[in-house]
Write a protein that holds these residues in place. Structure first.
Motif, short mmCIF file in Angstrom:
data_model
loop_
_atom_site.label_atom_id
_atom_site.label_comp_id
_atom_site.label_asym_id
_atom_site.label_seq_id
_atom_site.Cartn_x
_atom_site.Cartn_y
_atom_site.Cartn_z
N ASP A 187 19.87 -32.14 32.74
CA ASP A 187 18.96 -30.90 32.73
C ASP A 187 19.73 -29.51 32.99
O ASP A 187 19.91 -29.28 33.93
CB ASP A 187 18.13 -31.16 34.18
N ASP A 188 19.91 -29.07 31.82
CA ASP A 188 20.49 -27.68 31.66
C ASP A 188 19.65 -26.42 32.23
O ASP A 188 20.31 -25.48 32.72
CB ASP A 188 21.45 -27.41 30.54
N GLU A 189 18.44 -26.77 31.96
CA GLU A 189 17.69 -25.61 32.59
C GLU A 189 17.58 -25.52 33.95
O GLU A 189 17.75 -24.43 34.53
CB GLU A 189 16.20 -25.94 32.26
N ASP A 241 32.25 -21.90 35.87
CA ASP A 241 31.84 -23.26 35.87
C ASP A 241 33.00 -23.84 35.17
O ASP A 241 33.69 -25.10 35.34
CB ASP A 241 30.69 -23.70 35.22
N ILE A 242 33.73 -23.33 34.08
CA ILE A 242 34.88 -23.91 33.22
C ILE A 242 35.91 -23.76 34.21
O ILE A 242 36.75 -24.79 34.04
CB ILE A 242 34.84 -23.14 32.01
N LEU A 243 36.40 -22.73 34.75
CA LEU A 243 37.48 -22.61 35.77
C LEU A 243 37.40 -23.59 36.81
O LEU A 243 38.50 -24.22 37.14
CB LEU A 243 37.42 -21.24 36.40
N GLY A 244 36.25 -23.95 37.27
CA GLY A 244 36.12 -24.91 38.31
C GLY A 244 36.58 -26.38 37.83
O GLY A 244 36.90 -27.25 38.76
N VAL A 245 36.95 -26.71 36.67
CA VAL A 245 37.01 -28.06 36.22
C VAL A 245 38.36 -27.90 35.45
O VAL A 245 39.29 -28.89 35.26
CB VAL A 245 36.10 -28.51 35.03
N TYR A 246 38.53 -26.58 34.64
CA TYR A 246 39.99 -26.67 33.96
C TYR A 246 40.88 -25.37 34.45
O TYR A 246 42.07 -25.38 33.89
CB TYR A 246 39.45 -26.02 32.45
N GLY A 247 40.41 -24.83 35.40
CA GLY A 247 41.45 -23.76 35.98
C GLY A 247 42.57 -24.33 36.58
O GLY A 247 42.75 -25.50 37.04
N ARG A 248 43.54 -23.50 36.93
CA ARG A 248 44.70 -23.74 37.63
C ARG A 248 44.51 -23.33 38.85
O ARG A 248 44.40 -22.02 39.36
CB ARG A 248 45.88 -23.14 36.96
N HIS A 265 26.06 -29.95 39.43
CA HIS A 265 25.19 -30.08 38.09
C HIS A 265 25.30 -28.82 37.17
O HIS A 265 24.29 -27.88 37.37
CB HIS A 265 23.76 -30.69 38.26
N THR A 266 26.48 -28.47 36.71
CA THR A 266 26.59 -27.38 36.05
C THR A 266 25.97 -27.28 34.61
O THR A 266 25.84 -28.63 34.09
CB THR A 266 28.10 -26.74 35.94
N VAL A 267 25.85 -26.27 33.87
CA VAL A 267 25.43 -26.12 32.57
C VAL A 267 26.73 -27.17 31.70
O VAL A 267 26.00 -27.97 30.69
CB VAL A 267 25.39 -24.89 31.95
N LEU A 268 27.57 -26.97 31.85
CA LEU A 268 29.00 -27.55 31.14
C LEU A 268 28.79 -29.17 31.44
O LEU A 268 28.76 -29.75 30.27
CB LEU A 268 30.45 -27.27 32.01
#
Length: 354
Positions: A187-189, A241-248, A265-268
């Motif tokens: 559910d991205d909405e 959200d991206i940094l929360g998964v891929y960040g250093r 549950h992020t959009v990612l």
């Protein structure tokens, strides 16, 4: 998307941030002296001072001041800077409580407030309870900063209306965020609704409105600023959200596993679930929200995010929203230095690594 260099006529954002930081430091030093004089716990102002001194982007205070400039504010801006500092003090309240809800151990590369107190006294429940109170004090002191800024009655009344709405929006956004693990992952909405209230409005739109209100801006200008603010705020959170998964962790100041262990549950993650095959979906369902998730498990989740195209899709969403914000900014009737600074901040918000 490279942040444009600011020319000599531009607003000195570093100087604005320094003034906000000095206002916060001086305020808390006064609170520490008052606590000492009245034999009250020095931990409260000291921990809060250290928390604020640990860093932070100061995006909300900067946008508040830029909102004032965008509305052609002129003359002494001391009261505007103090209002901007009040927004950062309110943000400290939000972050301290957010870290408790997320059970986060670090923030800005340092222990979170509840961990500072818990580790000091070797008592987890005490740390949580004390951090709730310190966060509450930050909320109270944000009001004190605001009320002592010296705004005339008509202006403080108008500003209060904006701040009241801002506070409601961010708390609703936080509540929605808390409840998203109960919604289906795809559910991205639901995830976008959290972004709109918890970040886009709170981080960008309302701070700009606060500053513009202090320059007696008309509704049309506030509407024009919203067209810039909302897509930028969404892009900012999508980057987060991206940094929360891929960040250093050295850049972000927090462990890369936190969001995945929390099962946020992020959009990612929603886009990944939408396009996952049976095996990929099973992996997401099995590993997301697992307290004991390790780096191997996180790597497996990241592989799914890459293979389903979710990461690329979110990057495209960031690019689209960033472009939309800049297009809207071109239509905002504001002085060129304010427009240049807003353009510069937009680039910083989407290109960041922390």
């Amino acid at each position: 998307m490279t942040a444009p260099a600011l020319n000599v006529q531009s607003i000195d954002l570093a100087a604005v941030q320094s003034r906000v930081d000095r206002t916060l430091h001086d305020f808390l030093e006064t609170k520490a002296r008052n606590a000492k004089d009245h034999c009250l716990p020095l931990d409260v102002p000291a921990v809060l001072r250290d928390f604020l001194a640990a860093g932070g982007k100061r995006l909300r205070p900067l946008l508040c001041v830029l909102g004032w400039h965008a509305a052609s504010g002129h003359g002494d801006d001391t009261a505007v800077v103090r209002t901007a500092a009040a927004l950062e003090m309110f943000h400290a309240f939000c972050l301290i409580h957010d870290d408790i809800m997320d059970n986060s151990a670090t923030r800005r590369g340092r222990p979170t407030v509840h961990r500072v107190i818990a580790d000091r006294h070797d008592h987890d429940h005490l740390g949580t309870s004390a951090a709730i109170l310190i966060g509450d004090m930050a909320l109270a002191w944000s009001d004190e900063l605001l009320n002592s800024a010296g705004h005339p009655p008509h202006r403080i009344a108008a500003l209060r209306r904006v701040i009241d709405v801002m506070r409601q929006e961010v708390i609703y956004g936080q509540y929605l965020d808390l409840m998203t693990p109960l919604t289906p992952i795809p559910d991205d909405e639901a995830a976008l609704q959290v972004i709109r209230f918890k970040t886009a409005k709170y981080t960008v739109e309302r701070p700009l409105h606060c500053g513009a209100t202090l320059a007696d801006a008309d509704p049309d200008l506030r509407t024009a600023l919203s067209r810039y603010a909302l897509p930028l705020g969404e892009a900012f959170q999508l980057r987060d959200d991206i940094l929360g998964v891929y960040g250093r962790p050295g850049d972000t100041g927090k462990p890369v596993l936190d969001d995945l262990r929390e099962g946020k549950h992020t959009v990612l993650l929603a886009l990944a679930a939408q396009h996952a095959d049976t095996a990929q979906r099973k992996l997401l369902d099995t590993l997301l929200g697992t307290e004991g998730l390790d780096h191997d498990g996180a790597a497996a989740i990241r592989e799914v995010l890459d293979d389903t195209g979710a990461r690329a899709a979110v990057e495209a969403m960031i690019t689209t929203r960033y472009a939309r914000a800049l297009t809207a900014l071109d239509a905002v009737p504001c002085p060129p230095p304010a427009a240049a600074a807003l353009r510069h901040l937009a680039a910083r918000a989407v290109e960041r690594t922390s």
